[in-house]
Scaffold this motif. Sequence first.
Motif, PDB file in Angstrom:
ATOM      1  N   GLU B  68      -0.562   0.390 -20.185  1.00  0.00           N
ATOM      2  CA  GLU B  68      -1.692  -0.533 -20.196  1.00  0.00           C
ATOM      3  C   GLU B  68      -2.009  -0.859 -21.647  1.00  0.00           C
ATOM      4  O   GLU B  68      -2.191   0.036 -22.470  1.00  0.00           O
ATOM      5  CB  GLU B  68      -2.905   0.149 -19.534  1.00  0.00           C
ATOM      6  CG  GLU B  68      -4.206  -0.575 -19.735  1.00  0.00           C
ATOM      7  CD  GLU B  68      -4.786  -1.044 -18.415  1.00  0.00           C
ATOM      8  OE1 GLU B  68      -4.704  -0.284 -17.422  1.00  0.00           O
ATOM      9  OE2 GLU B  68      -5.328  -2.164 -18.394  1.00  0.00           O
ATOM     10  N   THR B 103       1.153  -3.594 -18.789  1.00  0.00           N
ATOM     11  CA  THR B 103       0.956  -3.801 -17.354  1.00  0.00           C
ATOM     12  C   THR B 103      -0.221  -2.960 -16.882  1.00  0.00           C
ATOM     13  O   THR B 103      -0.758  -2.164 -17.630  1.00  0.00           O
ATOM     14  CB  THR B 103       2.213  -3.407 -16.558  1.00  0.00           C
ATOM     15  OG1 THR B 103       1.962  -3.590 -15.171  1.00  0.00           O
ATOM     16  CG2 THR B 103       2.546  -1.943 -16.789  1.00  0.00           C
ATOM     17  N   ASP B 104      -0.586  -3.151 -15.629  1.00  0.00           N
ATOM     18  CA  ASP B 104      -1.596  -2.256 -15.083  1.00  0.00           C
ATOM     19  C   ASP B 104      -0.936  -1.430 -13.983  1.00  0.00           C
ATOM     20  O   ASP B 104       0.221  -1.658 -13.608  1.00  0.00           O
ATOM     21  CB  ASP B 104      -2.806  -3.028 -14.536  1.00  0.00           C
ATOM     22  CG  ASP B 104      -2.390  -4.039 -13.499  1.00  0.00           C
ATOM     23  OD1 ASP B 104      -1.350  -3.838 -12.846  1.00  0.00           O
ATOM     24  OD2 ASP B 104      -3.096  -5.050 -13.340  1.00  0.00           O
ATOM     25  N   THR B 106      -1.299  -1.363 -10.897  1.00  0.00           N
ATOM     26  CA  THR B 106      -0.903  -2.083  -9.689  1.00  0.00           C
ATOM     27  C   THR B 106       0.454  -2.769  -9.807  1.00  0.00           C
ATOM     28  O   THR B 106       1.280  -2.705  -8.897  1.00  0.00           O
ATOM     29  CB  THR B 106      -1.957  -3.161  -9.357  1.00  0.00           C
ATOM     30  OG1 THR B 106      -3.253  -2.600  -9.531  1.00  0.00           O
ATOM     31  CG2 THR B 106      -1.782  -3.652  -7.938  1.00  0.00           C
ATOM     32  N   SER B 107       0.668  -3.424 -10.939  1.00  0.00           N
ATOM     33  CA  SER B 107       1.907  -4.182 -11.093  1.00  0.00           C
ATOM     34  C   SER B 107       3.079  -3.315 -11.526  1.00  0.00           C
ATOM     35  O   SER B 107       4.243  -3.732 -11.411  1.00  0.00           O
ATOM     36  CB  SER B 107       1.721  -5.284 -12.142  1.00  0.00           C
ATOM     37  OG  SER B 107       0.458  -5.884 -12.023  1.00  0.00           O
ATOM     38  N   CYS B 109       4.702  -0.865 -10.447  1.00  0.00           N
ATOM     39  CA  CYS B 109       5.747  -0.501  -9.505  1.00  0.00           C
ATOM     40  C   CYS B 109       6.762  -1.634  -9.337  1.00  0.00           C
ATOM     41  O   CYS B 109       7.973  -1.410  -9.393  1.00  0.00           O
ATOM     42  CB  CYS B 109       5.108  -0.151  -8.169  1.00  0.00           C
ATOM     43  SG  CYS B 109       6.040   1.048  -7.245  1.00  0.00           S
ATOM     44  N   ALA B 110       6.263  -2.829  -9.151  1.00  0.00           N
ATOM     45  CA  ALA B 110       7.152  -3.976  -8.997  1.00  0.00           C
ATOM     46  C   ALA B 110       7.976  -4.188 -10.263  1.00  0.00           C
ATOM     47  O   ALA B 110       9.166  -4.513 -10.202  1.00  0.00           O
ATOM     48  CB  ALA B 110       6.333  -5.231  -8.690  1.00  0.00           C
ATOM     49  N   LEU B 111       7.346  -3.980 -11.385  1.00  0.00           N
ATOM     50  CA  LEU B 111       8.051  -4.130 -12.649  1.00  0.00           C
ATOM     51  C   LEU B 111       9.191  -3.138 -12.756  1.00  0.00           C
ATOM     52  O   LEU B 111      10.307  -3.482 -13.137  1.00  0.00           O
ATOM     53  CB  LEU B 111       7.089  -3.899 -13.821  1.00  0.00           C
ATOM     54  CG  LEU B 111       6.163  -5.054 -14.134  1.00  0.00           C
ATOM     55  CD1 LEU B 111       5.142  -4.644 -15.174  1.00  0.00           C
ATOM     56  CD2 LEU B 111       7.003  -6.213 -14.639  1.00  0.00           C
TER      57      LEU B 111
END
Lengths: 335, 335
Positions: B68, B103-104, B106-107, B109-111
């Motif tokens: 973050e 990133t945070d 939430t995102s 994982c997708a990253l």
Amino acid sequence: MKVTIRKVSEVAGVSVSTVSKVINGHYSISEKTAEHVRKVMEDLNYYPNASAQSFATGDTKTIVLLAEMSPNTAFRNPHMFEIVAGLEESLRKRGYRLVLHGTDSTSACALAKDIISRKSADGIAVHVGIMSHPLAALLTQLRFPHIILGMPDFDSQVCWIDNNNTYSGTVAASYLVSRGYRNIAFIGGKSYDLGSTHRLNGVKQGLTGSGIQLEDKNIWLGDSTRAEGYQMTVSLLNQKPLPDAIICANNYIALGCVDAIRDKGMKIPKDIGVMTFDDYPFSQIIEPQLTVVDINVRDMGAQAAKFLVDIIRHPNMQIQTYITTSNVITRQSTK
Amino acid sequence: MKVTIRKVSEVAGVSVSTVSKVINGHYSISEKTAEHVRKVMEDLNYYPNASAQSFATGDTKTIVLLAEMSPNTAFRNPHMFEIVAGLEESLRKRGYRLVLHGTDSTSACALAKDIISRKSADGIAVHVGIMSHPLAALLTQLRFPHIILGMPDFDSQVCWIDNNNTYSGTVAASYLVSRGYRNIAFIGGKSYDLGSTHRLNGVKQGLTGSGIQLEDKNIWLGDSTRAEGYQMTVSLLNQKPLPDAIICANNYIALGCVDAIRDKGMKIPKDIGVMTFDDYPFSQIIEPQLTVVDINVRDMGAQAAKFLVDIIRHPNMQIQTYITTSNVITRQSTK
DNA sequence: CTGAAAGCGCTAACAT
DNA sequence: ATGTTAGCGCTTTCAG
């Protein structure tokens, strides 16, 4: 086993180039096939191989940042990392990734040469702290996309971007005037401290614009330390008439300034106003909390990213500029 | 125009595979030809294309760090960037580059999924601040090389590394005892503040080891603020007998603690000793300057790099460990 | 110790 | 709108 673009094309019953085109959103593909291919990609859990893409296109979608990051840099110079954070975010939004590369001024040139020659990045960002003549020459002669974070202290054709301390000084002055202060003093760093000097110039401009004069005897310059800030303030307050507000060039000086005012038995902001620049590092612990002109350094990183990407697209672009998004944070040290 | 490995091979009068081998220092090449080829590469100013190398080998020599990095992170949490600096340096020495990716939680994982699927990095480092169950599951199920910077606050099989605050607490206690202090107090954060809690545990252990008891009435826990530090110290000093030394769990609490001692009319270190953890951010401005247990966070980044590279080489390696290189910096707040 | 040749997976002209 | 195909520059068996 491994799913490549070829497999997708086979399963989808189209050619690889069609798949490539839907990956890259090429206009010529009908929405119908695009949709179909996307579906297949999802079913097969296909993701294009990043290295293969770089290799085929010839670009890396990568920017490397050259900066000095010796031990304690993050503590001594968090500003730099705030710029880095802004740079990264803004680069990411534009489809680029940021590689960090610590180095010193001496090695930087060879590193840049390597990056450019090996095409391991599409552009280079350089923190002004490690800037040198040879590096400037390299970047400009090879016409390689670059941006220097901060204004180099020598003339050259490199692209750079910096905050405008002069403007911030003007903002500080105007703010104080708007609050009714009229006899304003400035304590800051010596002439080689460019940040302080620019802020001083800005203050002068701001005051002149309001028809007020910053008297020489109300300007004290010394080292940027708490101790010197204290001494300068003592000297200042030994004069008559007393100023009704003091602008401190930075946090360290402000720390000493506040000490001196307290020791003199004066109250802030009742007897005298105090203002400084930057919210960091001492804003939360100086008593009273100080009104400051805060500089958005993160934004500088963001702007740098924008320019760099522009330069990559238009290699002949030349940028040497100040950007400024500073704003006053009003706290308890001014009326 | 453009000089590739083929051109080098032609000029040198050898095959491309031979050139490739000298580039990669393959043992089978005679020193004689190697020398010759190197000479030609230099003459032609040849540098192997980085993208082509990645593509051919299938690895990227890149690690991406997910963390973050919202505005002011560099100011609020310079520790993180000091870790990053250590990580980068250590990675670089091992032939890897570090990509920063904000990133945070939430995102993230997708990253990570994207990075792994597209093979755009050989490994992932994740700051514990954005760690989540899904991310842990992804990393462990895909057996992708990773290291979490900091210990996750939930059980999982991910590899992590952290500083040992418990140990640091012990170091602080032992130091004070060695200086002759016997009636020691601790003020710190509440139970959910793991850093503080671990330090407290360490202090207890250290004292017990010296046959000294940390009495409950000498332990005060509250928020990690200057104000609470002040209040806790006031409460503490209202008791009899007075402690001869106070250990503050962090800088903010120490700030308030010192204020309270001064207001009480006591002198540091004559009447009472004060000690805290971390040299940052207030060590240079608290009066008197405090003796601290300083934690080498940069080293944590360096160790993380070492482990990560080990994991890349030996994918089954499992690492969950504390590393510690903390040391006492003696200043004026202890006798 | 050196060379020939088959990829690595994708992009982008060019053709249809 | 879609397909064919020639690379992109390097690594790496496998032969010799």
